[in-house]
Write a protein that holds these residues in place. Structure first.
Motif, PDB file in Angstrom:
ATOM      1  N   GLU A  33      38.885  37.876  40.260  1.00  0.00           N
ATOM      2  CA  GLU A  33      39.713  38.531  39.243  1.00  0.00           C
ATOM      3  C   GLU A  33      39.303  38.135  37.832  1.00  0.00           C
ATOM      4  O   GLU A  33      39.613  38.836  36.878  1.00  0.00           O
ATOM      5  CB  GLU A  33      41.179  38.209  39.466  1.00  0.00           C
ATOM      6  N   LEU A  34      38.596  37.032  37.683  1.00  0.00           N
ATOM      7  CA  LEU A  34      38.159  36.596  36.359  1.00  0.00           C
ATOM      8  C   LEU A  34      36.990  37.420  35.835  1.00  0.00           C
ATOM      9  O   LEU A  34      36.682  37.364  34.646  1.00  0.00           O
ATOM     10  CB  LEU A  34      37.782  35.116  36.387  1.00  0.00           C
ATOM     11  N   ASN A  39      48.814  48.307  32.939  1.00  0.00           N
ATOM     12  CA  ASN A  39      48.386  49.688  32.999  1.00  0.00           C
ATOM     13  C   ASN A  39      48.995  50.319  34.248  1.00  0.00           C
ATOM     14  O   ASN A  39      48.591  50.018  35.366  1.00  0.00           O
ATOM     15  CB  ASN A  39      46.861  49.780  33.030  1.00  0.00           C
ATOM     16  N   PHE A  71      44.855  41.486  33.897  1.00  0.00           N
ATOM     17  CA  PHE A  71      45.644  40.892  32.815  1.00  0.00           C
ATOM     18  C   PHE A  71      46.224  41.936  31.870  1.00  0.00           C
ATOM     19  O   PHE A  71      46.917  41.590  30.928  1.00  0.00           O
ATOM     20  CB  PHE A  71      44.771  39.906  32.037  1.00  0.00           C
ATOM     21  N   ASP A  72      45.933  43.216  32.094  1.00  0.00           N
ATOM     22  CA  ASP A  72      46.454  44.299  31.257  1.00  0.00           C
ATOM     23  C   ASP A  72      47.543  45.050  32.007  1.00  0.00           C
ATOM     24  O   ASP A  72      47.456  45.249  33.218  1.00  0.00           O
ATOM     25  CB  ASP A  72      45.345  45.289  30.895  1.00  0.00           C
ATOM     26  N   PHE A  92      36.983  40.660  35.768  1.00  0.00           N
ATOM     27  CA  PHE A  92      37.522  41.913  35.244  1.00  0.00           C
ATOM     28  C   PHE A  92      38.700  41.631  34.328  1.00  0.00           C
ATOM     29  O   PHE A  92      39.402  40.640  34.481  1.00  0.00           O
ATOM     30  CB  PHE A  92      37.989  42.815  36.397  1.00  0.00           C
ATOM     31  N   ASP A  93      38.932  42.547  33.383  1.00  0.00           N
ATOM     32  CA  ASP A  93      40.062  42.408  32.468  1.00  0.00           C
ATOM     33  C   ASP A  93      41.337  43.073  32.985  1.00  0.00           C
ATOM     34  O   ASP A  93      42.422  42.758  32.528  1.00  0.00           O
ATOM     35  CB  ASP A  93      39.714  43.012  31.109  1.00  0.00           C
ATOM     36  N   PHE A  94      41.215  44.019  33.914  1.00  0.00           N
ATOM     37  CA  PHE A  94      42.390  44.797  34.291  1.00  0.00           C
ATOM     38  C   PHE A  94      43.508  44.020  34.980  1.00  0.00           C
ATOM     39  O   PHE A  94      44.654  44.437  34.901  1.00  0.00           O
ATOM     40  CB  PHE A  94      42.006  46.046  35.096  1.00  0.00           C
TER      41      PHE A  94
END
Length: 77
Positions: A48-49, A58, A55-56, A51-53
């Protein structure tokens, strides 16, 4: 009724693992199980680190994470 030869190889599910692992002894199966669990847990923990998604916030991405696997499962059956 479709025969086993007519099915797509890409749509093999967990229920077909019994045939694939039927020739393994207990130690080989446990080794494969441990290795698979170790690789999957490492990938989930640290993947998971990359990718940014995660932590966003959406809502469309969240719905896609639910809808895509559900749609693929419905397509398989």
């Amino acid at each position: 009724v479709a025969s086993r030869e007519e099915e797509s190889e890409s749509l093999i599910g967990f229920e077909d693992l019994g045939e694939a692992l039927a020739n393994d002894n207990d130690y080989t199966f446990l080794l494969k199980l441990f290795a698979g669990c170790a690789v999957a847990s490492y990938g989930i923990k640290y993947g998971e680190l990359l990718f940014d998604f995660p932590f966003d916030a959406n809502v469309f991405l969240a719905l896609a994470f639910v809808a895509v696997p559900s749609g693929l499962n419905a397509f398989k059956w």
